[in-house]
Design an enzyme around this catalytic site. Structure first.
Site, PDB file in Angstrom:
ATOM      1  N   THR A   1     -26.915  -9.155   9.496  1.00 21.69           N
ATOM      2  CA  THR A   1     -27.487  -8.645   8.023  1.00 21.69           C
ATOM      3  C   THR A   1     -26.443  -7.905   7.036  1.00 21.69           C
ATOM      4  O   THR A   1     -25.899  -6.736   7.622  1.00 21.69           O
ATOM      5  CB  THR A   1     -28.541  -7.835   8.587  1.00 21.69           C
ATOM      6  OG1 THR A   1     -29.311  -8.519   9.317  1.00 21.69           O
ATOM      7  CG2 THR A   1     -29.164  -7.480   7.186  1.00 21.69           C
TER       8      THR A   1
ATOM      9  N   CYS B   1      -2.810   6.087  10.865  1.00 25.07           N
ATOM     10  CA  CYS B   1      -3.516   5.190  11.824  1.00 25.07           C
ATOM     11  C   CYS B   1      -4.956   5.826  11.950  1.00 25.07           C
ATOM     12  O   CYS B   1      -5.290   6.883  11.438  1.00 25.07           O
ATOM     13  CB  CYS B   1      -2.756   4.946  13.019  1.00 25.07           C
ATOM     14  SG  CYS B   1      -2.493   6.316  13.915  1.00 25.07           S
TER      15      CYS B   1
ATOM     16  N   ASN C   1       0.701  -1.138  -0.029  1.00 25.40           N
ATOM     17  CA  ASN C   1       0.156  -0.207  -0.057  1.00 25.40           C
ATOM     18  C   ASN C   1       0.925   1.174  -0.094  1.00 25.40           C
ATOM     19  O   ASN C   1       0.393   2.546  -0.367  1.00 25.40           O
ATOM     20  CB  ASN C   1      -1.220   0.085   1.285  1.00 25.40           C
ATOM     21  CG  ASN C   1      -0.347  -0.322   2.434  1.00 25.40           C
ATOM     22  OD1 ASN C   1       0.157  -1.651   2.666  1.00 25.40           O
ATOM     23  ND2 ASN C   1      -0.499   0.502   3.521  1.00 25.40           N
TER      24      ASN C   1
ATOM     25  N   GLN D   1      -4.953  -3.653  -2.244  1.00 24.27           N
ATOM     26  CA  GLN D   1      -4.560  -2.539  -3.185  1.00 24.27           C
ATOM     27  C   GLN D   1      -4.432  -3.081  -4.866  1.00 24.27           C
ATOM     28  O   GLN D   1      -4.182  -2.151  -5.685  1.00 24.27           O
ATOM     29  CB  GLN D   1      -3.011  -2.124  -2.656  1.00 24.27           C
ATOM     30  CG  GLN D   1      -3.215  -1.445  -1.381  1.00 24.27           C
ATOM     31  CD  GLN D   1      -3.789  -0.209  -1.351  1.00 24.27           C
ATOM     32  OE1 GLN D   1      -4.315   0.317  -2.376  1.00 24.27           O
ATOM     33  NE2 GLN D   1      -4.084   0.389  -0.103  1.00 24.27           N
TER      34      GLN D   1
HETATM   35  N1  PLP Z   1      -4.929  -4.423   3.460  1.00 21.19           N
HETATM   36  C1  PLP Z   1      -4.139  -3.246   2.733  1.00 21.19           C
HETATM   37  C2  PLP Z   1      -2.954  -3.519   2.006  1.00 21.19           C
HETATM   38  C3  PLP Z   1      -4.824  -2.175   2.871  1.00 21.19           C
HETATM   39  O1  PLP Z   1      -3.906  -1.340   1.832  1.00 21.19           O
HETATM   40  C4  PLP Z   1      -5.750  -1.830   3.745  1.00 21.19           C
HETATM   41  C5  PLP Z   1      -6.387  -0.229   3.432  1.00 21.19           C
HETATM   42  O2  PLP Z   1      -5.465   0.766   3.651  1.00 21.19           O
HETATM   43  C6  PLP Z   1      -6.579  -2.761   4.187  1.00 21.19           C
HETATM   44  C7  PLP Z   1      -5.934  -3.976   4.118  1.00 21.19           C
HETATM   45  C8  PLP Z   1      -7.763  -2.492   5.232  1.00 21.19           C
HETATM   46  O3  PLP Z   1      -8.844  -2.216   4.121  1.00 21.19           O
HETATM   47  P1  PLP Z   1     -10.197  -1.726   4.657  1.00 21.19           P
HETATM   48  O4  PLP Z   1     -10.238  -0.407   4.914  1.00 21.19           O
HETATM   49  O5  PLP Z   1     -11.293  -2.258   3.441  1.00 21.19           O
HETATM   50  O6  PLP Z   1     -10.634  -2.497   5.919  1.00 21.19           O
END
Ligand code: PLP
Length: 390
Positions: free
Chosen positions: A230, A311, A142, A170
């Protein structure tokens, strides 16, 4: 005075909502029933839910009966790690998202090379030492966009009788992705990373993993008893419409190349450029300028980018990804620019102008030589970095 339009270059945090997703959500909001009800209204809702399931499964090469809707990729990762990995040794790469790391606190961390790619030798060694493991590996990082060797990791896992979970939050919609050909046991998707709404995601499973999966909580038995609650129908319908529409923009590589060339001219280093990356992502290190200062300076110029991983509190943390790549000080001086599906060439021009101006004002490399041995009496340039816009 007219407000400046926001230039949004933070797609990896969240993509703008696609018009197709908005339209599908609005239509789903008109549907009253609960998909679990047997009356006509419930059946209408069920129809929408199953159509969405089929659409997403078809788009990413999965079997619709083995697609479990979740609230996002975080929940899909948690379901894989805790529902499939329970009782198994967990092996995760050192650059995984918190959604994986926090759900595998005792996992064995696998190193990456200086380009941010999983060290396959380390994976092979760890698999030889820990039988029956679950390995978690993201398909694209990411922060840097660096693509991971999923096919090679899957082959190693197969050879050692281990399961592979892929976090594709991503890469889905940005590079070709076909679950059936990956050789993975499970794969996590996120709706808002591909232009759908936040609040929806999915875990795709192969046949063997589906049989092994345990739910994380009890409840009304939805999603074949594997994810009770749900379903959020409008979010899921928006997710399906976005998944159908999402595709790599053919001009992303050229737009990114222009942006990176200008950033390098201004003194930046492009992290991970030596290896295959997502076509929309750039990690730009500007030596001597803290990432947070860069984000604030660009924000004041109307440009949204990010630094490290934000975060939930919005605070910035030192990037574990860039640190694992051995970038040292540069890990604190790197921003992420990620192009959304809706980016325009003018957005790139505006970014280049703002970035070049920022580097000229804040980068120590651009500081004029002092006129006297004792300096020019002004604060060192780096100090300006703590004054947003200063
Ligand atoms: N995994 C990766 C590589 C991400 O970049 C992110 C979000 O930045 C997530 C998981 C979490 O995704 P979500 O916001 O759909 O929970």
């Amino acid at each position: 005075m007219k407000a400046k339009p926001l230039i949004y270059l933070d797609a990896n945090a969240s993509e703008p909502l696609r018009p197709e997703a908005r339209a599908a959500m609005l239509a789903a909001l008109e549907v009253t029933g609960n998909p679990s009800s047997i009356h006509a209204a419930g059946r209408a809702a069920r129809r929408l839910l199953e159509e969405a399931r089929e659409q997403i499964a078809a788009r990413f090469g999965a079997h619709p009966a083995r697609l479990i809707f979740t609230s996002g990729a975080t929940e899909a990762d948690a379901l894989a790690l805790l529902g499939l990995g329970r009782g198994r040794p967990l092996l995760v790469s050192a650059i995984e998202h918190e959604a994986v790391r926090r759900n595998a606190p005792d996992a064995i961390l696998l190193p990456v090379d200086r380009y941010g790619r999983l060290e396959l030798d380390a994976l092979a060694e760890a698999l030889a030492r820990h039988s029956g493991a679950l390995v978690a590996l993201m398909s694209a990082n990411n922060e840097t966009g660096v693509l991971q060797p999923i096919a090679e990791a899957a082959a190693l896992c197969r050879a050692h009788g281990a399961l592979l979970h892929v976090d594709a939050a991503q890469s889905a919609g940005r590079v070709p992705l076909d679950f059936s050909g990956l050789g993975a046991a499970s794969l996590a998707l996120s709706s808002h990373k591909l232009g759908g709404p936040a609040g929806a995601g999915a875990l795709l499973l192969d046949e063997a993993a589906f049989a092994l999966l345990q739910p994380l909580w009890g409840g009304g038995g939805q999603e074949r008893g594997l994810r009770a609650g749900t379903p959020a129908l409008p979010n899921i319908c928006g997710f399906a419409a976005a998944a159908a529409a999402a595709a790599p923009r053919p001009d992303w590589p050229a737009l990114r190349a222009r942006l990176e060339a200008a950033a390098k001219d201004a003194g930046a280093r492009v992290i991970g450029e030596e290896v295959p990356r997502l076509p929309n992502t750039s990690a730009l290190a500007l030596p001597g300028v803290p990432a947070q200062t860069q984000v604030i300076t660009l924000d004041l110029a109307g440009i949204a980018v990010s630094a490290g991983s934000a975060c939930s509190s919005g605070r910035l943390q030192q990037s574990h990804v860039l640190t694992a790549m051995g970038l040292g000080r540069l890990a604190e001086e790197t921003i992420r620019v990620s192009l959304p599906w809706s980016v325009t060439p003018d957005d790139i021009t505006a970014f280049i102008d703002a970035y070049t101006e920022m580097a000229r004002r804040l980068s120590p490399a651009h500081a004029p030589a002092p006129c006297t041995p004792g300096g020019d009496g002004l604060p060192p340039r780096q100090h300006l970095a703590s004054i947003p816009g200063g």
